[in-house]
Design a protein around this motif. Structure first.
Motif, PDB file in Angstrom:
ATOM      1  N   PHE A  22       0.533  -1.023  -0.286  1.00  0.00           N
ATOM      2  CA  PHE A  22       0.045   0.190   0.131  1.00  0.00           C
ATOM      3  C   PHE A  22       1.084   1.563  -0.361  1.00  0.00           C
ATOM      4  O   PHE A  22       0.651   1.794  -0.799  1.00  0.00           O
ATOM      5  CB  PHE A  22      -0.690  -0.097   0.963  1.00  0.00           C
ATOM      6  N   ALA A  23       1.481   1.316   0.254  1.00  0.00           N
ATOM      7  CA  ALA A  23       3.035   2.735   1.097  1.00  0.00           C
ATOM      8  C   ALA A  23       3.585   2.571  -0.350  1.00  0.00           C
ATOM      9  O   ALA A  23       3.491   4.129  -0.896  1.00  0.00           O
ATOM     10  CB  ALA A  23       4.133   2.293   1.616  1.00  0.00           C
ATOM     11  N   ILE A  24       4.154   1.830  -0.868  1.00  0.00           N
ATOM     12  CA  ILE A  24       4.828   1.659  -2.362  1.00  0.00           C
ATOM     13  C   ILE A  24       3.848   2.368  -3.648  1.00  0.00           C
ATOM     14  O   ILE A  24       4.178   2.662  -4.175  1.00  0.00           O
ATOM     15  CB  ILE A  24       5.244   0.685  -3.040  1.00  0.00           C
ATOM     16  N   LEU A  25       2.590   1.555  -3.252  1.00  0.00           N
ATOM     17  CA  LEU A  25       1.371   2.413  -4.067  1.00  0.00           C
ATOM     18  C   LEU A  25       0.989   3.669  -4.406  1.00  0.00           C
ATOM     19  O   LEU A  25       0.938   4.048  -5.608  1.00  0.00           O
ATOM     20  CB  LEU A  25       1.291   1.480  -4.661  1.00  0.00           C
ATOM     21  N   SER A  26       1.191   3.681  -2.587  1.00  0.00           N
ATOM     22  CA  SER A  26       0.827   5.306  -2.981  1.00  0.00           C
ATOM     23  C   SER A  26       1.708   6.101  -3.203  1.00  0.00           C
ATOM     24  O   SER A  26       1.100   7.165  -3.833  1.00  0.00           O
ATOM     25  CB  SER A  26       0.300   5.315  -1.090  1.00  0.00           C
ATOM     26  N   VAL A  27       2.695   6.521  -2.666  1.00  0.00           N
ATOM     27  CA  VAL A  27       3.960   7.257  -3.169  1.00  0.00           C
ATOM     28  C   VAL A  27       4.023   7.354  -4.731  1.00  0.00           C
ATOM     29  O   VAL A  27       3.756   8.432  -5.156  1.00  0.00           O
ATOM     30  CB  VAL A  27       5.282   6.064  -1.815  1.00  0.00           C
ATOM     31  N   ILE A  30       1.451   9.451  -5.766  1.00  0.00           N
ATOM     32  CA  ILE A  30       1.869  10.748  -5.723  1.00  0.00           C
ATOM     33  C   ILE A  30       2.121  11.652  -6.272  1.00  0.00           C
ATOM     34  O   ILE A  30       2.035  12.456  -6.514  1.00  0.00           O
ATOM     35  CB  ILE A  30       1.409  10.611  -3.628  1.00  0.00           C
ATOM     36  N   VAL A  31       2.691  10.739  -6.440  1.00  0.00           N
ATOM     37  CA  VAL A  31       4.489  11.718  -7.476  1.00  0.00           C
ATOM     38  C   VAL A  31       3.989  11.883  -8.277  1.00  0.00           C
ATOM     39  O   VAL A  31       3.812  12.699  -8.987  1.00  0.00           O
ATOM     40  CB  VAL A  31       5.868  10.148  -7.021  1.00  0.00           C
ATOM     41  N   GLU A  32       3.038  10.550  -9.070  1.00  0.00           N
ATOM     42  CA  GLU A  32       2.034  10.834 -10.388  1.00  0.00           C
ATOM     43  C   GLU A  32       1.256  12.136 -10.550  1.00  0.00           C
ATOM     44  O   GLU A  32       1.490  12.962 -11.443  1.00  0.00           O
ATOM     45  CB  GLU A  32       1.699   9.779 -11.005  1.00  0.00           C
ATOM     46  N   VAL A  33       0.780  12.040  -9.369  1.00  0.00           N
ATOM     47  CA  VAL A  33      -0.350  13.635  -8.696  1.00  0.00           C
ATOM     48  C   VAL A  33       0.287  14.597  -9.153  1.00  0.00           C
ATOM     49  O   VAL A  33      -0.071  15.332  -9.534  1.00  0.00           O
ATOM     50  CB  VAL A  33      -1.575  13.229  -8.003  1.00  0.00           C
ATOM     51  N   ALA A  34       1.156  14.596  -8.035  1.00  0.00           N
ATOM     52  CA  ALA A  34       2.225  15.772  -7.826  1.00  0.00           C
ATOM     53  C   ALA A  34       2.600  16.110  -9.219  1.00  0.00           C
ATOM     54  O   ALA A  34       2.567  16.956  -9.703  1.00  0.00           O
ATOM     55  CB  ALA A  34       2.517  16.211  -6.913  1.00  0.00           C
ATOM     56  N   LEU A  35       3.010  15.595 -10.253  1.00  0.00           N
ATOM     57  CA  LEU A  35       3.834  15.872 -11.196  1.00  0.00           C
ATOM     58  C   LEU A  35       2.892  16.827 -11.902  1.00  0.00           C
ATOM     59  O   LEU A  35       3.008  17.506 -13.081  1.00  0.00           O
ATOM     60  CB  LEU A  35       4.932  15.165 -11.874  1.00  0.00           C
ATOM     61  N   GLY A  36       1.538  15.989 -11.889  1.00  0.00           N
ATOM     62  CA  GLY A  36       0.550  16.056 -13.255  1.00  0.00           C
ATOM     63  C   GLY A  36       0.280  17.726 -12.657  1.00  0.00           C
ATOM     64  O   GLY A  36      -0.356  18.468 -13.778  1.00  0.00           O
ATOM     65  N   TRP A  56       7.605  10.243 -19.948  1.00  0.00           N
ATOM     66  CA  TRP A  56       8.373  10.143 -20.432  1.00  0.00           C
ATOM     67  C   TRP A  56       8.431   9.333 -18.223  1.00  0.00           C
ATOM     68  O   TRP A  56       8.442   8.213 -18.304  1.00  0.00           O
ATOM     69  CB  TRP A  56       9.752   9.927 -20.726  1.00  0.00           C
ATOM     70  N   ILE A  57       8.052  10.386 -17.724  1.00  0.00           N
ATOM     71  CA  ILE A  57       7.960   9.680 -15.850  1.00  0.00           C
ATOM     72  C   ILE A  57       6.548   8.786 -16.308  1.00  0.00           C
ATOM     73  O   ILE A  57       6.592   8.495 -15.089  1.00  0.00           O
ATOM     74  CB  ILE A  57       8.549  11.069 -15.817  1.00  0.00           C
ATOM     75  N   PHE A  58       6.377   9.722 -16.388  1.00  0.00           N
ATOM     76  CA  PHE A  58       4.790   8.693 -16.307  1.00  0.00           C
ATOM     77  C   PHE A  58       4.851   7.989 -16.904  1.00  0.00           C
ATOM     78  O   PHE A  58       3.748   7.098 -15.709  1.00  0.00           O
ATOM     79  CB  PHE A  58       3.080   9.761 -17.056  1.00  0.00           C
ATOM     80  N   ILE A  59       5.368   7.708 -18.082  1.00  0.00           N
ATOM     81  CA  ILE A  59       4.852   6.378 -18.523  1.00  0.00           C
ATOM     82  C   ILE A  59       6.016   5.151 -17.276  1.00  0.00           C
ATOM     83  O   ILE A  59       5.019   3.852 -17.088  1.00  0.00           O
ATOM     84  CB  ILE A  59       5.651   6.042 -20.355  1.00  0.00           C
ATOM     85  N   ILE A  60       7.646   4.943 -16.957  1.00  0.00           N
ATOM     86  CA  ILE A  60       7.841   4.296 -16.949  1.00  0.00           C
ATOM     87  C   ILE A  60       7.292   4.740 -14.818  1.00  0.00           C
ATOM     88  O   ILE A  60       7.133   3.051 -14.807  1.00  0.00           O
ATOM     89  CB  ILE A  60       9.203   5.036 -16.506  1.00  0.00           C
ATOM     90  N   THR A  62       4.176   4.314 -14.269  1.00  0.00           N
ATOM     91  CA  THR A  62       3.218   3.598 -14.618  1.00  0.00           C
ATOM     92  C   THR A  62       3.310   2.577 -14.776  1.00  0.00           C
ATOM     93  O   THR A  62       2.611   1.246 -14.378  1.00  0.00           O
ATOM     94  CB  THR A  62       2.067   4.258 -15.464  1.00  0.00           C
ATOM     95  N   ILE A  63       4.298   1.689 -16.274  1.00  0.00           N
ATOM     96  CA  ILE A  63       4.829   0.615 -16.067  1.00  0.00           C
ATOM     97  C   ILE A  63       5.324  -0.089 -14.231  1.00  0.00           C
ATOM     98  O   ILE A  63       4.936  -0.918 -14.271  1.00  0.00           O
ATOM     99  CB  ILE A  63       5.875   0.511 -16.800  1.00  0.00           C
ATOM    100  N   TYR A  64       5.684   0.964 -13.383  1.00  0.00           N
ATOM    101  CA  TYR A  64       6.462   0.183 -11.813  1.00  0.00           C
ATOM    102  C   TYR A  64       5.466   0.013 -11.339  1.00  0.00           C
ATOM    103  O   TYR A  64       5.367  -1.396 -11.666  1.00  0.00           O
ATOM    104  CB  TYR A  64       7.673   1.656 -11.626  1.00  0.00           C
ATOM    105  N   LYS A  65       4.772   0.643 -11.526  1.00  0.00           N
ATOM    106  CA  LYS A  65       2.988   0.224 -10.829  1.00  0.00           C
ATOM    107  C   LYS A  65       2.561  -0.910 -11.327  1.00  0.00           C
ATOM    108  O   LYS A  65       2.222  -1.991 -10.272  1.00  0.00           O
ATOM    109  CB  LYS A  65       2.095   1.097 -10.745  1.00  0.00           C
ATOM    110  N   ALA A  66       1.770  -0.997 -12.672  1.00  0.00           N
ATOM    111  CA  ALA A  66       1.828  -2.043 -13.309  1.00  0.00           C
ATOM    112  C   ALA A  66       2.505  -3.603 -12.546  1.00  0.00           C
ATOM    113  O   ALA A  66       1.667  -4.480 -12.266  1.00  0.00           O
ATOM    114  CB  ALA A  66       1.715  -2.416 -14.852  1.00  0.00           C
TER     115      ALA A  66
END
Length: 122
Positions: A22-27, A30-36, A56-60, A62-66
């Motif tokens: 939960f913590a890893i996926l939340s962080v 949160i980074v994706e939303v903050a950057l957006g 590129w950061i968003f794509i990377i 997202t792939i990491y989360k998947a």
């Protein structure tokens, strides 16, 4: 089918594992939303392979989360190395190919409309 199905986790380590996931996926989210929301100028003005660095950061991320979701919730960490690689690398290849096709075709369509070959009438 897990390799070591006879091994049992106690309640404490399972709870710790859930909170860690939960913590890893939340962080990452949160980074994706903050950057957006913030959209730092140095990330939107810098291009890498004809695309903004922020994309590129968003794509990377997202792939990491998947990957991490598959690792944690599909229990790939307990599987054999060959099965893990087959699942993960197939997904990474297909997602990368989809991104390439979408960016290539999207750029082509944008150029056609920008150069005035077709009217923006839809």
């Amino acid at each position: 089918m897990a390799h070591d199905t006879t091994q049992h986790q106690d309640h404490g380590s399972a709870t710790k594992r859930i909170w860690t996931v939960f913590a890893i996926l939340s962080v990452v989210t949160i980074v994706e939303v903050a950057l957006g929301i913030i959209k730092p100028a140095f990330l939107t003005d810098t291009y890498l392979l004809a695309m903004k660095l922020l994309n590129w950061i968003f794509i990377i991320l997202t792939i990491y989360k998947a990957y991490y979701i598959a690792w944690a919730f599909m229990h790939l960490e307990h599987e054999t190395k060959g099965l893990r690689r087959a699942v993960v690398w197939t997904g990474v290849f297909l997602v990368s190919y989809l991104i390439f096709i979408l960016l290539t075709e999207g750029n082509y369509i944008y150029e056609v409309y920008r150069n005035g070959h077709v009217a923006w009438d839809f």
